[in-house]
Write a protein that holds these residues in place. Structure first.
Motif, PDB file in Angstrom:
ATOM      1  N   LEU A  57       0.711  -1.461   0.137  1.00 46.03           N
ATOM      2  CA  LEU A  57      -0.745   0.483  -0.400  1.00 46.03           C
ATOM      3  C   LEU A  57       1.118   1.166  -0.308  1.00 46.03           C
ATOM      4  O   LEU A  57       1.473   1.373   0.759  1.00 46.03           O
ATOM      5  CB  LEU A  57      -0.742   0.182   1.166  1.00 46.03           C
ATOM      6  N   THR A  58       0.131   2.092  -0.702  1.00 40.46           N
ATOM      7  CA  THR A  58       1.327   3.594  -1.018  1.00 40.46           C
ATOM      8  C   THR A  58       0.751   4.799  -0.506  1.00 40.46           C
ATOM      9  O   THR A  58       1.385   5.735  -0.314  1.00 40.46           O
ATOM     10  CB  THR A  58       1.700   3.970  -1.712  1.00 40.46           C
ATOM     11  N   LYS A  59      -1.273   4.716  -0.722  1.00 45.61           N
ATOM     12  CA  LYS A  59      -2.164   5.414   0.535  1.00 45.61           C
ATOM     13  C   LYS A  59      -3.493   4.783   0.407  1.00 45.61           C
ATOM     14  O   LYS A  59      -3.470   3.922   0.382  1.00 45.61           O
ATOM     15  CB  LYS A  59      -2.078   6.764  -1.261  1.00 45.61           C
ATOM     16  N   ILE A  60      -3.749   5.483   1.963  1.00 40.74           N
ATOM     17  CA  ILE A  60      -4.528   5.256   2.628  1.00 40.74           C
ATOM     18  C   ILE A  60      -5.667   7.107   1.789  1.00 40.74           C
ATOM     19  O   ILE A  60      -5.284   7.699   2.443  1.00 40.74           O
ATOM     20  CB  ILE A  60      -4.794   5.372   4.043  1.00 40.74           C
ATOM     21  N   VAL A  61      -6.872   5.790   2.007  1.00 39.17           N
ATOM     22  CA  VAL A  61      -7.575   7.047   1.107  1.00 39.17           C
ATOM     23  C   VAL A  61      -8.588   6.994   2.156  1.00 39.17           C
ATOM     24  O   VAL A  61      -9.425   5.955   2.134  1.00 39.17           O
ATOM     25  CB  VAL A  61      -8.422   7.354  -0.351  1.00 39.17           C
ATOM     26  N   VAL A  62      -9.889   7.952   3.433  1.00 38.97           N
ATOM     27  CA  VAL A  62     -10.734   7.673   3.631  1.00 38.97           C
ATOM     28  C   VAL A  62     -11.811   8.746   3.462  1.00 38.97           C
ATOM     29  O   VAL A  62     -12.020  10.178   3.280  1.00 38.97           O
ATOM     30  CB  VAL A  62      -9.895   7.610   5.709  1.00 38.97           C
ATOM     31  N   LYS A  80      -6.587   6.076   9.923  1.00 45.86           N
ATOM     32  CA  LYS A  80      -4.733   7.161  10.308  1.00 45.86           C
ATOM     33  C   LYS A  80      -4.514   6.131  11.529  1.00 45.86           C
ATOM     34  O   LYS A  80      -2.789   5.836  10.964  1.00 45.86           O
ATOM     35  CB  LYS A  80      -5.996   8.118  11.676  1.00 45.86           C
ATOM     36  N   THR A  81      -4.704   4.681  11.962  1.00 46.22           N
ATOM     37  CA  THR A  81      -4.129   3.394  12.408  1.00 46.22           C
ATOM     38  C   THR A  81      -2.760   2.805  10.716  1.00 46.22           C
ATOM     39  O   THR A  81      -2.163   3.180  11.306  1.00 46.22           O
ATOM     40  CB  THR A  81      -4.148   2.821  13.164  1.00 46.22           C
ATOM     41  N   LEU A  82      -3.778   2.822  10.249  1.00 42.35           N
ATOM     42  CA  LEU A  82      -3.359   2.606   8.772  1.00 42.35           C
ATOM     43  C   LEU A  82      -1.605   3.177   8.583  1.00 42.35           C
ATOM     44  O   LEU A  82      -1.306   2.285   8.510  1.00 42.35           O
ATOM     45  CB  LEU A  82      -3.919   2.387   7.478  1.00 42.35           C
ATOM     46  N   ALA A  83      -2.333   3.907   8.338  1.00 41.22           N
ATOM     47  CA  ALA A  83      -1.271   5.261   7.783  1.00 41.22           C
ATOM     48  C   ALA A  83      -0.023   5.451   8.618  1.00 41.22           C
ATOM     49  O   ALA A  83       0.965   5.528   8.398  1.00 41.22           O
ATOM     50  CB  ALA A  83      -2.000   6.112   6.911  1.00 41.22           C
ATOM     51  N   TRP A  84      -0.585   5.407   9.424  1.00 43.04           N
ATOM     52  CA  TRP A  84       0.513   5.443  10.891  1.00 43.04           C
ATOM     53  C   TRP A  84       1.382   4.726  10.293  1.00 43.04           C
ATOM     54  O   TRP A  84       2.567   4.878  10.895  1.00 43.04           O
ATOM     55  CB  TRP A  84       0.385   6.292  11.967  1.00 43.04           C
ATOM     56  N   THR A  85       0.870   3.348  10.528  1.00 39.87           N
ATOM     57  CA  THR A  85       1.733   2.372  11.253  1.00 39.87           C
ATOM     58  C   THR A  85       2.700   2.053  10.077  1.00 39.87           C
ATOM     59  O   THR A  85       3.518   1.085  10.247  1.00 39.87           O
ATOM     60  CB  THR A  85       0.478   0.958  11.223  1.00 39.87           C
ATOM     61  N   LEU A  86       1.753   2.289   9.244  1.00 39.53           N
ATOM     62  CA  LEU A  86       2.568   1.779   7.330  1.00 39.53           C
ATOM     63  C   LEU A  86       3.346   2.469   6.953  1.00 39.53           C
ATOM     64  O   LEU A  86       4.044   2.622   5.757  1.00 39.53           O
ATOM     65  CB  LEU A  86       1.556   1.567   6.205  1.00 39.53           C
ATOM     66  N   ASN A  87       3.939   4.331   7.705  1.00 38.78           N
ATOM     67  CA  ASN A  87       4.145   5.297   6.804  1.00 38.78           C
ATOM     68  C   ASN A  87       3.551   5.813   5.880  1.00 38.78           C
ATOM     69  O   ASN A  87       4.382   6.131   4.831  1.00 38.78           O
ATOM     70  CB  ASN A  87       5.988   4.775   7.628  1.00 38.78           C
ATOM     71  N   PRO A 204      -2.206  15.585  -2.410  1.00 37.72           N
ATOM     72  CA  PRO A 204      -1.846  15.068  -1.623  1.00 37.72           C
ATOM     73  C   PRO A 204      -1.684  14.531   0.038  1.00 37.72           C
ATOM     74  O   PRO A 204      -2.480  15.044   0.090  1.00 37.72           O
ATOM     75  CB  PRO A 204      -0.539  16.597  -1.163  1.00 37.72           C
ATOM     76  N   GLY A 205      -1.024  13.889   0.822  1.00 40.91           N
ATOM     77  CA  GLY A 205      -0.966  13.772   1.878  1.00 40.91           C
ATOM     78  C   GLY A 205      -0.978  14.999   3.368  1.00 40.91           C
ATOM     79  O   GLY A 205      -0.284  15.584   3.353  1.00 40.91           O
ATOM     80  N   GLU A 206      -2.616  14.402   3.854  1.00 39.67           N
ATOM     81  CA  GLU A 206      -2.765  15.312   4.785  1.00 39.67           C
ATOM     82  C   GLU A 206      -1.663  14.781   6.539  1.00 39.67           C
ATOM     83  O   GLU A 206      -1.744  13.292   6.518  1.00 39.67           O
ATOM     84  CB  GLU A 206      -4.508  15.399   5.636  1.00 39.67           C
ATOM     85  N   ASP A 207      -1.499  15.656   7.768  1.00 40.09           N
ATOM     86  CA  ASP A 207      -1.325  15.709   8.982  1.00 40.09           C
ATOM     87  C   ASP A 207      -1.934  14.505   9.331  1.00 40.09           C
ATOM     88  O   ASP A 207      -2.971  14.633   9.909  1.00 40.09           O
ATOM     89  CB  ASP A 207      -0.628  16.733  10.125  1.00 40.09           C
ATOM     90  N   ILE A 208      -1.408  13.370   9.601  1.00 44.27           N
ATOM     91  CA  ILE A 208      -2.151  12.306  10.272  1.00 44.27           C
ATOM     92  C   ILE A 208      -2.006  12.557  11.795  1.00 44.27           C
ATOM     93  O   ILE A 208      -3.895  12.374  11.789  1.00 44.27           O
ATOM     94  CB  ILE A 208      -1.118  10.505  10.625  1.00 44.27           C
ATOM     95  N   HIS A 209      -1.578  12.914  12.792  1.00 48.65           N
ATOM     96  CA  HIS A 209      -2.013  13.797  13.779  1.00 48.65           C
ATOM     97  C   HIS A 209      -3.153  14.526  14.175  1.00 48.65           C
ATOM     98  O   HIS A 209      -3.710  14.695  14.865  1.00 48.65           O
ATOM     99  CB  HIS A 209      -0.907  13.715  14.752  1.00 48.65           C
ATOM    100  N   SER A 210      -3.375  15.675  12.905  1.00 41.35           N
ATOM    101  CA  SER A 210      -4.028  16.765  13.135  1.00 41.35           C
ATOM    102  C   SER A 210      -4.940  16.304  12.490  1.00 41.35           C
ATOM    103  O   SER A 210      -6.490  17.229  12.222  1.00 41.35           O
ATOM    104  CB  SER A 210      -3.645  18.052  12.947  1.00 41.35           C
ATOM    105  N   PHE A 211      -5.796  15.194  11.616  1.00 43.06           N
ATOM    106  CA  PHE A 211      -6.285  14.712  10.760  1.00 43.06           C
ATOM    107  C   PHE A 211      -8.228  14.188  11.779  1.00 43.06           C
ATOM    108  O   PHE A 211      -7.888  13.801  12.279  1.00 43.06           O
ATOM    109  CB  PHE A 211      -6.080  13.693   9.764  1.00 43.06           C
ATOM    110  N   VAL A 212      -8.983  15.260  11.541  1.00 38.88           N
ATOM    111  CA  VAL A 212     -10.568  14.764  12.201  1.00 38.88           C
ATOM    112  C   VAL A 212     -11.147  14.651  10.896  1.00 38.88           C
ATOM    113  O   VAL A 212     -11.193  15.184  10.040  1.00 38.88           O
ATOM    114  CB  VAL A 212     -10.338  16.351  12.824  1.00 38.88           C
ATOM    115  N   PRO A 213     -12.311  13.838  11.634  1.00 36.57           N
ATOM    116  CA  PRO A 213     -13.346  13.953  10.821  1.00 36.57           C
ATOM    117  C   PRO A 213     -14.217  15.209  10.426  1.00 36.57           C
ATOM    118  O   PRO A 213     -13.959  16.063  11.415  1.00 36.57           O
ATOM    119  CB  PRO A 213     -14.289  12.824  11.490  1.00 36.57           C
TER     120      PRO A 213
END
Length: 235
Positions: A57-62, A80-87, A204-213
């Motif tokens: 996997l190269t990107k997660i889209v939610v 968020k968990t998958l994106a952070w774990t897989l970097n 482009p990817g977003e900041d995982i830690h500040s990403f909110v619904p």
């Protein structure tokens, strides 16, 4: 580029795998069952069937909302968990935009996705394809259905309505807009996770830690809690 798309924002549960521009597979159900216990097995089965490993996997889209408070939270937390774990990058897409993208691609007019928000309210927005690109005409919002359809009468073009909750508001839409309102076919009311993947493919990817619904509004329980807390503090 192999993208995993996840949508648990409403009753439909959808996951898809996109490899460059090819949809490898997607899984969709539209049943009232707990997404929290079904989404990971759905992801695992899809990846096994498509012979993909997490490392591929190269990107997660939610789907980031609006929609069901619990459903949106489940999908975003897993993404968020998958994106952070897989970097790998994480991208969020409007749940309404997904509906508009699937139903409106070959429609010459505006698209209004509808998600019921109870008490005569809907989550909606207004979209349109221009030069092959889906554009936002009106931002996602929470609005009374009466006010929304009255506003749409000013548009000099047909409007395609899409969403599984349309049956709740169908009578009002037709009463106000008449032949200007076009109802999408039954197969278009479920948001396609492959459309979600395509929408996020080049973002482009977003900041995982500040990403909110994007709930648009607080959950009813949270709103009541805040109101009660305000009464206590002010009382």
């Amino acid at each position: 580029m192999t993208i995993l798309a996840i949508d648990t924002s409403n009753n439909p549960l959808g996951v898809a795998l996109l490899d460059d521009n090819q949809v490898l597979g997607e899984f969709i159900t539209n049943i009232k069952k707990n997404h929290s216990v079904r989404v990971m097995p759905a992801i695992q089965t899809l990846m096994q069937d498509c012979e993909k490993a997490p490392a591929d996997l190269t990107k997660i889209v939610v789907a980031k909302g609006p929609g069901s408070y619990t459903g949106v939270r489940i999908g975003v937390t897993i993404a968020k968990t998958l994106a952070w774990t897989l970097n790998i990058p994480l991208v969020g897409i409007s749940s309404l935009e997904i509906l508009a993208a699937g139903a409106g691609r070959y429609f010459n007019g505006f698209v209004s996705p509808i998600v019921d928000a109870r008490r005569g309210q809907v989550y909606t927005g207004l979209y349109r394809y221009q030069n092959g690109m889906l554009t936002t005409v009106e931002q996602d919002q929470l609005v009374m259905i009466d006010d929304w359809v009255a506003k749409l009468t000013d548009l000099n073009a047909p409007i395609l309505f899409v969403g599984n909750d349309l049956s709740i508001h169908h009578a009002k839409i037709i009463e106000v807009l008449g032949p200007q309102a076009i109802i999408a076919s039954q197969t278009e009311h479920n948001p396609r996770p492959s459309e979600l993947a395509l929408l996020g493919k080049d973002k482009p990817g977003e900041d995982i830690h500040s990403f909110v619904p994007n709930y648009i509004r607080l959950a009813e329980a949270e709103q009541k809690w805040l109101e009660g807390k305000g009464k206590i503090l002010n009382g």
